[in-house]
Scaffold this motif. Structure first.
Motif, PDB file in Angstrom:
ATOM      1  N   LYS A 238     -39.312  11.301  -7.255  1.00  0.00           N
ATOM      2  CA  LYS A 238     -38.467  11.918  -8.286  1.00  0.00           C
ATOM      3  C   LYS A 238     -37.334  12.764  -7.734  1.00  0.00           C
ATOM      4  CE  LYS A 238     -40.684  10.603 -12.001  1.00  0.00           C
ATOM      5  NZ  LYS A 238     -40.011   9.529 -12.743  1.00  0.00           N
ATOM      6  N   GLN A 299     -48.510   8.559 -15.788  1.00  0.00           N
ATOM      7  CA  GLN A 299     -47.919   9.140 -14.583  1.00  0.00           C
ATOM      8  C   GLN A 299     -48.939  10.164 -14.118  1.00  0.00           C
ATOM      9  OE1 GLN A 299     -43.910  10.886 -14.923  1.00  0.00           O
ATOM     10  NE2 GLN A 299     -44.561  12.141 -13.193  1.00  0.00           N
ATOM     11  N   GLU A 312     -47.803  12.927 -17.272  1.00  0.00           N
ATOM     12  CA  GLU A 312     -47.256  12.535 -18.561  1.00  0.00           C
ATOM     13  C   GLU A 312     -47.598  11.071 -18.803  1.00  0.00           C
ATOM     14  OE1 GLU A 312     -43.103  12.151 -19.316  1.00  0.00           O
ATOM     15  OE2 GLU A 312     -42.612  11.412 -17.334  1.00  0.00           O
ATOM     16  N   TYR A 314     -46.411   7.220 -20.222  1.00  0.00           N
ATOM     17  CA  TYR A 314     -45.288   6.348 -20.541  1.00  0.00           C
ATOM     18  C   TYR A 314     -45.702   5.464 -21.706  1.00  0.00           C
ATOM     19  CZ  TYR A 314     -43.422   7.130 -15.773  1.00  0.00           C
ATOM     20  OH  TYR A 314     -42.919   7.656 -14.623  1.00  0.00           O
TER      21      TYR A 314
HETATM   22 MG    MG Z   1     -42.085  11.882 -15.468  1.00  0.00          MG
END
Ligand code: MG
Ligand code: ADP
Lengths: 510, 433
Positions: A238, A299, A312, A314
């Motif tokens: 990320k 995630q 989180e 998706y």
């Molecule tokens: Mg994320």
């Protein structure tokens, strides 16, 4: 058969590519907000067309689908799902692969996701609180930071997905820096409140959750509402720059393989993660009464308190994680989609190659992610032959094919380069050889992360994973995995999970 | 808890001594007992008592007050871990200033109790024909656990240790010119004064321009504070004729014998636990390595007045030397566990830094009761060991195991008879003796 896709990023380019490889030889149509050169070409090569339109507008999508006589729609990004595109299509009798509006709440609202996990006592959750405004958040933290030590190390998130508002990780363990941290934290609460006030549809604006620590990975799944089929684990990166530094991006590149799991995640952890995703799918279906058919992903992070933990969810495939998974998928993707719409996924033999490791690296124009307008509008040149010669694949992302055939940058992640090999490092090296095949002809710079998939970064991930594993395995042996117990001077034993549940069910709901 | 200094001079030329300069160094040596409040008093030829007090630390105080430090050839000083804890100045009927370590039982509040004691002493010095005998009776009458030193407007220095003898006090001298007392022998060393022995339990000593007189100490052997050996006293001091360094080494050895652990390395938590870790290492044969580095000044974190300052102190002191822990099983040795948050933070850091297993060994019994004599041991509901058993505690701090010495083991390591050691803080509802 006619298939239509929605969305114009690298993930959608990869989905289109995979559909193009199907033995069913479907005609391929697409709606995106940018003229993605990759999707454009695939549509043209497969008797279809790419149309520019608002992907979040149900009318536009339904009209095009009806006009083209589409049999099945695949929705790529999350936003169309949030806006009810799948619902609108299905109302018209058009099959759609994609979570319906109500179900996509698991991604749209991180607060609702946490509540769902706690209400159903699912494993892999984190302590959290939600707040209506900045004042409420800072008051609560000031008041409870002594009695609930987890509030010292928190992550602040918009309680619902909100354009551009990121996540802040605040470790407040060094007490001599406490005032600095508090100031920063409270300023961010204010800024979240300001940007979230636009959403009147939800009460909670700010989510505060326990800050965990550990390696991250994504588990993407196909589901027809009954079966949840896992695909190979993928790890995205990320941070914008080398060695995990710099601002948060949508994802700068991802690795997977050469098997169902990653080199630093065990099969046992894979299975647990899959159970966690299954539990969430089951819980959200029960809550909404709707059937989930499409893609769903966790995630995940390996954490010391819980082992596999959800960061989180998706309600779609990851971007760029989709690229890795699709590259490894052996089963015809149209067969997968059909099994989903016909609710017979459990009978499908979902196969992946287990010989290849896949590395994906995103190439972005300088300025992304902080100054996107500066990153936008630069002419792109690509030396295709060089990319092919090195056995790499290119998937276009935030790019726009103009009338005159020139491609210009869209300001976000321009494209993704992908390579496969027996292990990750040689695949990574191959991309490095071809990265210079993409250039901006006006002299504006491009960047990518050279470290993704290298030995060094893998060793670092392995190291972190081992440390966290040691910690959570120890808790497992002690029979306290997933529980939290603090001892607070003057007060005694405090179980923050109980406090959370009480507040969730009490008058001033969490 | 305060550290005390008394400095006395005799004979011809005594007016040439600058007592405050010497006291300055004595207090520096005692700053390990706390240095939130510093005060001193002197007296010189004019028979006027000069006093000065202010916020610490010791160095800052003397720097800041360079020009106003009282001059005189006799003096007393106090450095205290308490906020606003200064010498008590009583003007009538008999003017004196007094420093006291510990707590008398004249009042609930320690400060008030000290004031009341000073007033009674003033009264007695004013009216009694035999002040030495009277003072000796006073400390036999007034309970609690304390040592004190007082300076009067007649150039007398009165010092004593109550019969319980919980609080240390040591004497020293140089030639025919100087006599001194200090809470710890290290302060005498640093002031360049020869140590002559402890003030005995129940003993009172009066220094006057004419002579030094002492009463006969109580035969009672006293009830010495065991926490002095574990944590409070400086390593280079002798407390009640025992070398603190020796005791801490034996504590470590005893700990290794009674609470063995597997491990690749023994690491002590600075500063106090380092010699204990050393003893543990010598006995167990597991090598000891330095595991932490300090940032900034050395502070006695546990003696800081607020929780925040205590944590800051500890955190700045404990930056891990990562290579000492990485992929190793670690025996982590500390002197005591109070609220537990330090230990939790430390163990978590070590595990994140790659320690495989962390076995915590504590060189004292679990602290379960507050100290009635003013040592900063918080009330029971703030003592983690008073509330969690060892397994719960290990889980709470994230250690693979944790174990404490027993009261008997500690007593054995110190080497004094049980009845001569105060271990109230280690005993639930424990008694004085
Ligand atoms: Mg994320
Ligand atoms: N509870 C947490 N503990 C530690 N890190 C977290 C936590 N939540 C988020 N993060 C970090 O922040 C990143 C972004 O958070 P995420 O919830 O995925 O939001 P986004 O919608 O921005 O992707 C994650 O990939 C992870 O690295």
């Amino acid at each position: 058969m006619r298939v239509m896709g929605v969305g114009g990023g690298a993930r959608e380019n990869a989905i289109a590519w995979k559909i193009g490889l199907s033995d069913h030889k479907p005609e391929i149509f697409w709606i995106a907000e940018n003229r993605n050169p990759g999707i454009h070409k695939i549509c043209k090569d497969n008797q279809g067309e790419l149309r520019i339109g608002r992907t979040t507008d149900p009318k536009t999508i339904v009209r095009s689908a009806r006009g083209w006589g589409i049999d099945m729609v695949v929705v790529g990004p999350e936003e169309p799902g949030f806006q009810g595109i799948p619902d609108a299509l299905e109302k018209e009798g058009i099959q759609c692969i994609g979570a319906s509006q109500e179900l996509s709440v698991i991604e749209r609202s991180k607060a609702d996701l946490r509540r769902l996990q706690w209400e159903n006592n699912l494993p892999g959750k984190l302590l959290f609180r939600t707040f209506k405004n900045a004042r409420e958040a800072s008051d609560y933290i000031r008041k409870n930071i002594e009695t609930q030590p987890w509030l010292q190390n928190i992550v602040i998130k918009p309680a619902r997905q909100s354009g551009g508002k990121g996540v802040k990780l605040i470790e407040d363990r060094k007490i001599y820096l406490h005032d600095e941290k508090e100031r920063f934290k409270e300023a961010y609460f204010d800024s979240l409140q300001a940007s979230m006030s636009a959403y009147s549809d939800i009460e909670d604006k700010i989510l505060v959750e326990e800050k965990a620590w550990g390696p991250e990975y994504s588990l993407q799944c196909f589901t027809d509402g009954k079966a949840v089929l896992g695909t190979p684990l993928v790890q995205d990166n990320k941070s914008a720059h080398e060695s995990d530094s710099g601002p948060e991006t949508g994802g700068m590149g991802s690795i997977s393989g050469p098997d169902m799991t990653l080199p630093f995640i065990t099969m046992e952890e894979y299975d647990k993660s899959l159970k966690i995703v299954e539990g969430i799918v089951e819980a959200i279906q029960k809550k909404t009464g709707k059937s989930y058919h499409g893609m769903v992903g966790g995630q995940m992070m390996l954490t010391e308190n819980e082992g596999p933990t959800v960061i989180e969810m998706y309600s779609r495939l990851g971007d760029p994680e989709a690229l890795n998974m699709l590259a490894l998928l052996k089963t015809d993707i149209i067969d997968v989609f059909q099994a989903i719409v016909e609710r017979r996924l459990s009978k499908l033999k979902l196969e992946f190659t287990n010989e290849d490791a896949v590395v994906v690296k995103v190439v972005a124009p300088n300025g992304y992610p902080e100054k996107r307008d500066k990153a936008k509008g630069h002419p792109v040149q690509v030396f295709d032959t060089n990319i092919k010669r090195n056995g790499c694949y290119l998937f276009w992302g935030s790019a726009d094919l103009q009338e005159d055939g020139q491609v210009v940058t869209g300001g976000s992640r321009l494209l993704a380069l992908m390579a496969m090999d027996h292990t990750l490092p040689p695949a990574s090296a191959r991309i490095e050889k071809t990265a210079s095949s993409v250039q901006l002809t006006d002299g504006w710079g491009l960047y990518h992360r050279s470290d993704i998939g290298t030995e060094q970064l893998l060793a670092k991930r392995q190291n972190t994973a081992e440390r966290v594993r040691r910690l959570y395995k120890h808790r497992e042996e002690q029979g306290i995995l997933g529980t939290r117990m603090d001892w607070v001077p003057k007060i005694g034993r405090v179980d923050p999970s109980q406090l959370l549940l009480q507040e969730m069910h009490g008058p001033g709901k969490a | 808890m305060p550290g005390l200094i008394g400095f006395y001079t005799f004979g011809e030329g005594r007016e040439n001594w600058d007592a405050s300069q010497i006291i300055h160094y004595g207090l520096s040596a005692l700053q390990g007992r706390g240095q939130e409040s510093i005060s001193l008093a002197t007296i010189g030829p004019g028979n006027t008592l000069h006093t000065l007090g202010g916020k610490g630390g010791v160095e800052e105080f003397f720097q800041k007050n360079k020009t106003s430090i009282p001059k005189g050839f006799i003096g007393i000083g106090q450095t205290s871990s308490y906020l606003d804890d200064y010498l008590v100045h009583v003007k009538t009927p008999y003017e004196l200033v007094l420093a006291l370590d510990g707590k008398t039982d004249l009042h609930e509040d320690r400060g008030e109790a000290t004031k009341l004691f000073a007033r009674q002493l003033s009264q007695l010095l004013h009216s009694e024909k035999e002040p030495l005998k009277a003072t000796s009776m006073l400390i036999n009458k007034i309970g609690g656990g304390y040592s004190f030193v007082a300076l009067t407007h007649k150039q007398e220095l009165v010092t004593g240790r109550n019969p319980l003898g919980v609080k240390p006090l040591e004497t020293g001298s140089v030639g025919f010119d100087i006599g001194a007392v200090a809470s710890e022998t290290c302060a005498l060393d640093v002031m360049g004064i020869d140590h002559t022995g402890p003030v005995e339990t129940g003993e009172v000593i009066m220094f006057t321009p004419e002579d030094i007189r002492g009463n006969a100490p109580t035969t009672d052997r006293g009830n010495f504070c065991s926490y002095e050996y574990v944590y409070l006293a400086r390593l280079d001091s002798n407390v009640n004729t025992l070398s603190v360094a020796r005791v801490r080494n034996r504590v470590g050895r005893e700990l290794a014998k009674a609470h063995p652990s597997k491990g690749d390395v023994v690491i002590g938590v600075p500063e106090t636990a380092l010699p204990i870790a050393n003893g543990y290492s010598q006995e167990s044969g597991i090598p000891q390595e330095p595991g932490f580095m300090r940032t900034g000044e050395n502070v006695r974190a546990a003696l800081k007045p607020t929780q925040k300052e205590r944590l800051v102190g500890v955190q700045l002191k404990l930056n891990p030397v990562k290579s000492a822990f990485e992929d190793r099983d670690v025996v982590l040795v500390d002197d005591s566990v109070v609220r537990g948050n330090t230990l939790q933070n430390t163990v978590l850091n070590l595990k994140r830094d790659g320690a495989r297993q962390v076995h915590v060994r504590i060189g004292s019994p679990a602290l379960v009761s507050p100290c009635p004599y003013g040592v900063e041991i918080p009330p029971r509901d703030e003592l983690i060991s008073g509330n969690l058993d060892e397994k719960e505690l290990a889980n709470n701090v994230g250690a693979d195991s944790i174990s404490f010495m027993t009261v008997e083991e500690l007593q054995h390591a110190i080497g004094l008879p049980r009845q001569n050691l105060c271990m109230r803080c280690f005993e639930k509802g424990g008694t004085t003796r």
